[in-house]
Motif scaffolding. Structure first.
Motif, PDB file in Angstrom:
ATOM      1  N   ASP A  60      10.236   7.009  -6.608  1.00 43.87           N
ATOM      2  CA  ASP A  60       9.889   6.584  -5.260  1.00 43.87           C
ATOM      3  C   ASP A  60       9.711   7.824  -4.386  1.00 43.87           C
ATOM      4  N   ALA A  61       8.509   8.011  -3.868  1.00 46.52           N
ATOM      5  CA  ALA A  61       8.244   9.160  -3.015  1.00 46.52           C
ATOM      6  C   ALA A  61       8.589   8.825  -1.565  1.00 46.52           C
ATOM      7  N   VAL A  62       9.130   9.781  -0.854  1.00 48.38           N
ATOM      8  CA  VAL A  62       9.448   9.588   0.559  1.00 48.38           C
ATOM      9  C   VAL A  62       8.189   9.850   1.380  1.00 48.38           C
ATOM     10  N   LEU A  63       7.729   8.798   2.093  1.00 48.98           N
ATOM     11  CA  LEU A  63       6.524   8.899   2.923  1.00 48.98           C
ATOM     12  C   LEU A  63       6.827   8.406   4.331  1.00 48.98           C
ATOM     13  N   ALA A  64       6.068   8.906   5.287  1.00 53.33           N
ATOM     14  CA  ALA A  64       6.179   8.419   6.656  1.00 53.33           C
ATOM     15  C   ALA A  64       5.552   7.029   6.759  1.00 53.33           C
ATOM     16  N   ASP A  65       6.064   6.210   7.685  1.00 53.11           N
ATOM     17  CA  ASP A  65       5.584   4.829   7.819  1.00 53.11           C
ATOM     18  C   ASP A  65       4.089   4.757   8.094  1.00 53.11           C
ATOM     19  N   ASP A  66       3.576   5.681   8.889  1.00 52.34           N
ATOM     20  CA  ASP A  66       2.149   5.597   9.225  1.00 52.34           C
ATOM     21  C   ASP A  66       1.258   5.927   8.027  1.00 52.34           C
ATOM     22  N   GLN A  67       1.831   6.531   6.994  1.00 56.22           N
ATOM     23  CA  GLN A  67       1.068   6.793   5.777  1.00 56.22           C
ATOM     24  C   GLN A  67       1.025   5.569   4.861  1.00 56.22           C
ATOM     25  N   ILE A  68       1.911   4.642   5.102  1.00 52.56           N
ATOM     26  CA  ILE A  68       2.023   3.454   4.261  1.00 52.56           C
ATOM     27  C   ILE A  68       1.166   2.303   4.774  1.00 52.56           C
ATOM     28  N   ASP A  69       0.982   2.236   6.085  1.00 52.34           N
ATOM     29  CA  ASP A  69       0.371   1.066   6.722  1.00 52.34           C
ATOM     30  C   ASP A  69      -0.997   0.695   6.175  1.00 52.34           C
ATOM     31  N   SER A  70      -1.778   1.676   5.742  1.00 48.82           N
ATOM     32  CA  SER A  70      -3.140   1.387   5.289  1.00 48.82           C
ATOM     33  C   SER A  70      -3.238   1.180   3.778  1.00 48.82           C
ATOM     34  N   PHE A  71      -2.112   1.275   3.070  1.00 50.11           N
ATOM     35  CA  PHE A  71      -2.154   1.184   1.611  1.00 50.11           C
ATOM     36  C   PHE A  71      -2.383  -0.255   1.158  1.00 50.11           C
ATOM     37  N   GLN A  72      -3.291  -0.438   0.208  1.00 46.67           N
ATOM     38  CA  GLN A  72      -3.628  -1.768  -0.309  1.00 46.67           C
ATOM     39  C   GLN A  72      -2.944  -2.008  -1.654  1.00 46.67           C
ATOM     40  N   VAL A  73      -2.202  -3.103  -1.751  1.00 50.32           N
ATOM     41  CA  VAL A  73      -1.517  -3.493  -2.979  1.00 50.32           C
ATOM     42  C   VAL A  73      -2.423  -4.400  -3.798  1.00 50.32           C
ATOM     43  N   VAL A  74      -2.346  -4.339  -5.114  1.00 51.09           N
ATOM     44  CA  VAL A  74      -3.132  -5.219  -5.982  1.00 51.09           C
ATOM     45  C   VAL A  74      -2.193  -6.156  -6.740  1.00 51.09           C
ATOM     46  N   ASP A  75      -2.736  -7.298  -7.174  1.00 57.15           N
ATOM     47  CA  ASP A  75      -1.949  -8.301  -7.881  1.00 57.15           C
ATOM     48  C   ASP A  75      -2.399  -8.413  -9.333  1.00 57.15           C
ATOM     49  N   CYS A  76      -1.734  -9.289 -10.080  1.00 58.26           N
ATOM     50  CA  CYS A  76      -2.027  -9.490 -11.498  1.00 58.26           C
ATOM     51  C   CYS A  76      -3.469  -9.957 -11.698  1.00 58.26           C
ATOM     52  N   THR A  77      -4.180  -9.359 -12.616  1.00 56.21           N
ATOM     53  CA  THR A  77      -5.570  -9.736 -12.887  1.00 56.21           C
ATOM     54  C   THR A  77      -5.659 -11.056 -13.625  1.00 56.21           C
ATOM     55  N   ASP A  78      -4.571 -11.497 -14.243  1.00 62.04           N
ATOM     56  CA  ASP A  78      -4.586 -12.752 -14.994  1.00 62.04           C
ATOM     57  C   ASP A  78      -4.292 -13.964 -14.123  1.00 62.04           C
ATOM     58  N   CYS A  79      -3.199 -13.872 -13.332  1.00 56.98           N
ATOM     59  CA  CYS A  79      -2.770 -15.060 -12.582  1.00 56.98           C
ATOM     60  C   CYS A  79      -2.671 -14.852 -11.081  1.00 56.98           C
TER      61      CYS A  79
END
Length: 273
Positions: A155-174
């Protein structure tokens, strides 16, 4: 005395984060652990909050690269050497970095899982971490962040404003939620895995603890079980551990040099004069 115990064979090794600090991966409670600036993610927070998952994956997306680049150290190589010489009956690791296997050890029980796999909380499918890394890069073109520090779980330590724009992806199957195939704080180790570790402990000649403070019950229970059965417990760790009262031998020493010297002394003792 440690060399005598190991020379008798049937050693079961229980390793912790302290075995990997010489590879540049910090631990939770040793000297590098005291410099941590963030608490580890809990399963409850991860499963219950989209914001927590965004924070975790943004930080882990960068932190995992550090873990993936880490190389085995002398301690990892010494463990593999002991196994190669037929002295080790089993290896249980609390680490999630895969470095013991990278050093040549085999049949390692990963008590807390491994960061190089990802699982879906919906359908249970497991996929390589490299595949997720490619998908996250594609979903976040141009995204970059300055890493403040790396924690033991990747787990890398990042500032909150660096996280806000990050896009999470979900399972390609379900379309389910993706989680690293590791045991988070607040999550239980699968019972069959625990039973396998108990069985190894019961059959051991010596339970050798390497680089673990044994603060968490997840590992400490095997030390307690060994002591109850009369199995010799030996500990090599920097600092006092929760298991010291159960140990026949306890060394406060760096893992790499100590295990390298142990391996050399065993090889010397087995060489005809």
């Amino acid at each position: 005395m440690l060399a005598d115990l190991v020379a008798d064979g049937d050693v079961v090794i229980l390793s912790g984060a302290g075995l990997s600090t010489e590879s540049g991966i910090p631990d939770y409670r040793g000297e590098t652990g005291r410099k941590r600036r963030a608490e580890p993610m809990t399963y409850q927070a991860f499963a219950g909050s989209a914001a927590a998952r965004q924070r975790y994956w943004a930080r882990s997306h960068l932190g995992w690269r550090h873990i993936a680049r880490a190389a085995p150290n002398d301690g990892h190589r010494a463990v593999a050497g002991l196994q190669e010489r037929g002295l080790v009956a089993g290896i249980i690791t609390q680490n999630v970095d895969g470095l013991q296997q990278a050093a040549g050890a085999h049949d390692v029980i990963e008590l807390h899982g491994s960061l190089d796999r990802v699982m879906c909380l919906g359908c249970g499918r497991r996929t390589p971490r490299q595949a997720l890394d490619r998908r996250l890069r594609a979903a976040n073109p141009g995204w970059s962040a300055e890493v403040g520090a790396i924690n033991p779980d990747g787990d890398a330590v990042l500032a909150d404003d660096q996280i806000d724009s990050f896009q999470v992806v979900d399972c390609t199957d379900c379309g389910g939620l993706l989680k690293p195939d590791v045991i988070f704080f607040g999550e239980n180790v699968p019972r069959p895995r625990v039973e396998e570790c108990f069985t190894l402990t019961e059959r051991a000649g010596t339970l050798l603890v390497l680089g673990s403070s044994l603060t968490v019950l997840s590992g400490y229970r095997f030390v307690r079980h060994a002591a109850k059965l009369g199995v010799a417990v030996a500990i090599v760790n920097q600092g006092v551990t929760r298991g010291h009262d159960h140990a026949l031998v306890a060394l406060d020493a760096p893992l790499g040099p100590t295990l390298t010297a142990l391996l050399a002394s065993l090889d010397g003792a087995s060489t005809p004069r």
